[in-house]
Scaffold this active site. Structure first.
Site, PDB file in Angstrom:
ATOM      1  NE  ARG A 108      49.184  12.132  60.778  1.00  0.00           N
ATOM      2  CZ  ARG A 108      50.282  12.764  61.155  1.00  0.00           C
ATOM      3  NH1 ARG A 108      51.479  12.295  60.790  1.00  0.00           N
ATOM      4  NH2 ARG A 108      50.047  13.962  61.540  1.00  0.00           N
ATOM      5  CG  HIS A 128      38.837  -1.580  79.996  1.00  0.00           C
ATOM      6  ND1 HIS A 128      38.319  -1.434  81.402  1.00  0.00           N
ATOM      7  CD2 HIS A 128      40.115  -1.565  80.089  1.00  0.00           C
ATOM      8  CE1 HIS A 128      39.564  -1.158  82.215  1.00  0.00           C
ATOM      9  NE2 HIS A 128      40.714  -1.259  81.281  1.00  0.00           N
ATOM     10  CD  GLU A 137      57.834   7.240  65.213  1.00  0.00           C
ATOM     11  OE1 GLU A 137      57.269   8.021  64.594  1.00  0.00           O
ATOM     12  OE2 GLU A 137      56.891   6.497  65.772  1.00  0.00           O
ATOM     13  CG  LEU A 145      52.682   9.299  63.095  1.00  0.00           C
ATOM     14  CD1 LEU A 145      51.281   8.761  63.704  1.00  0.00           C
ATOM     15  CD2 LEU A 145      52.703  10.924  63.649  1.00  0.00           C
TER      16      LEU A 145
HETATM   17  N1  PDD Z   1      54.175  14.753  66.739  1.00  0.00           N
HETATM   18  N2  PDD Z   1      56.490  10.303  65.058  1.00  0.00           N
HETATM   19  C1  PDD Z   1      55.835  10.728  66.302  1.00  0.00           C
HETATM   20  C2  PDD Z   1      55.670   9.647  67.382  1.00  0.00           C
HETATM   21  C3  PDD Z   1      55.137  11.822  66.470  1.00  0.00           C
HETATM   22  O1  PDD Z   1      54.444  12.178  67.483  1.00  0.00           O
HETATM   23  C4  PDD Z   1      55.156  12.894  65.450  1.00  0.00           C
HETATM   24  C5  PDD Z   1      54.772  14.312  65.578  1.00  0.00           C
HETATM   25  C6  PDD Z   1      55.939  12.616  64.255  1.00  0.00           C
HETATM   26  C7  PDD Z   1      56.005  13.556  63.351  1.00  0.00           C
HETATM   27  O2  PDD Z   1      54.885  13.674  62.458  1.00  0.00           O
HETATM   28  P1  PDD Z   1      54.460  15.016  61.656  1.00  0.00           P
HETATM   29  O3  PDD Z   1      55.644  15.324  60.497  1.00  0.00           O
HETATM   30  O4  PDD Z   1      53.377  14.492  60.730  1.00  0.00           O
HETATM   31  O5  PDD Z   1      54.283  16.085  62.723  1.00  0.00           O
HETATM   32  C8  PDD Z   1      56.683  11.409  64.043  1.00  0.00           C
HETATM   33  C9  PDD Z   1      53.436  15.886  66.870  1.00  0.00           C
HETATM   34  C10 PDD Z   1      53.954  17.178  66.148  1.00  0.00           C
HETATM   35  C11 PDD Z   1      53.091  16.128  68.410  1.00  0.00           C
HETATM   36  O6  PDD Z   1      52.703  14.995  68.910  1.00  0.00           O
HETATM   37  O7  PDD Z   1      52.887  17.131  68.857  1.00  0.00           O
END
Ligand code: PDD
Length: 288
Positions: free
Chosen positions: A51, A102, A180, A204
């Site tokens: 990712r 920018h 989400e 995400l």
């Molecule tokens: N954030 N969606 C968003 C907008 C996020 O910021 C996150 C995770 C997720 C979950 O993704 P994952 O399962 O890969 O952690 C979904 C992290 C933990 C953060 O910003 O601290």
């Protein structure tokens, strides 16, 4: 004393400095990952690094290290820091330019690479027993939410708005569809079927999300990707949020109204158990 990694060196946190012309500081011009380690073993490392590579390529930052290089740096970071379970934060910015502009085209810049690791405490057991409150808010973010960009001002404001309303998370609504959370992915359960919105530019692609789907499939639990209109969210028997640091969180109140019977549901309890078993397998070196 915490040791962090900055541009090829391990050093104490309070000695790590970056120039103020770093484009991460000036523009939020960079991407990041948050990777848990259980029993000092990095969790789903390959998936996180893939990712990261996709985020870097989307924003046209050259990849500073290959997968083997990243794995070596991050494992050394975990080995140098406290805690059997840790949360690794890794950030790559476009780097430093001689003046604020920018546009970045054609200039000879080197990405800034920073990583730190902090002890990861298990989630409070009260969360799995009682669940949390969430509120729905308009998704005010851009159209490229699949990129894990450090530019998080909308997410920061949305999470704070949820906290100010006495909730743990904001569930984001765009054109009538739940996408989400402000920092988590969304699941609903209806009639025993687990559903989460399909991947695309508006959310995400969470690593925890993918693992939950994988565990469901392996156990024969019905699970599918499906759009979640806001009415379907309000009607759900169960609502969950997932992320690397919070794992799977049952939402038991949505906008002040109980979700289902107001208790974490049976499908959550099953998935929570499967997730804990998976973490234990990672600790034993039997899964990643
Ligand atoms: N954030 N969606 C968003 C907008 C996020 O910021 C996150 C995770 C997720 C979950 O993704 P994952 O399962 O890969 O952690 C979904 C992290 C933990 C953060 O910003 O601290």
């Amino acid at each position: 004393m915490t040791d962090v990694y900055l541009n090829g060196q391990f050093l104490p946190l309070d000695e790590a400095c970056i120039p103020v012309l770093d484009r991460g500081f000036l523009f939020g011009d960079g991407v990041y990952e948050v990777i848990p380690a259980y029993g000092r073993r990095l969790f789903r490392l390959h998936e996180h690094l893939q990712r990261l590579q996709r985020s870097l390529s989307e924003v046209r930052i050259p990849e500073p290290l290959d997968e083997t290089g990243w794995a070596g740096v991050l494992q050394r970071l975990v080995d140098r820091n406290e805690g059997e379970d840790q949360s690794v934060y890794l950030q790559v910015t476009r780097g430093v330019l001689p003046k604020r502009d920018h546009a970045f085209g054609g200039q000879d810049i080197h990405p800034t690479v920073f990583a730190m690791s902090t002890p990861l405490n298990p989630p409070d057991p009260a969360i799995a027993e009682q669940g949390v409150a969430a509120v729905t808010l308009d998704d005010i973010r851009w159209q490229s939410c699949h990129i894990k960009a450090i530019t998080l001002l909308p997410n920061v404001l949305l999470r704070q708005q949820a906290i100010d309303a006495g909730a743990a998370e904001a569930i984001l609504i765009r054109q009538g569809q739940a996408t989400e959370g402000a920092a988590s992915n969304l699941f609903v359960v209806r009639d025993g079927v687990i559903e989460t919105p399909p991947k695309g530019p508006l959310l995400l692609p969470g690593i925890t999300r993918d693992l939950v789907l994988e565990l469901a499939t392996a156990q024969g639990l019905p699970a599918r990707e499906a759009d979640i209109p806001v009415e379907r969210l309000r009607d759900a028997d169960e609502v969950w949020l997932t992320s690397s640091t919070r794992e799977i969180v049952p939402v038991t109140r949505l906008d002040g109204v109980p979700v289902g019977d107001g208790q974490p549901g049976p499908v959550f309890r099953r998935m929570h158990r499967l997730y804990q078993d998976y973490k234990d397998a990672v600790r034993r070196g039997e899964a990643d």
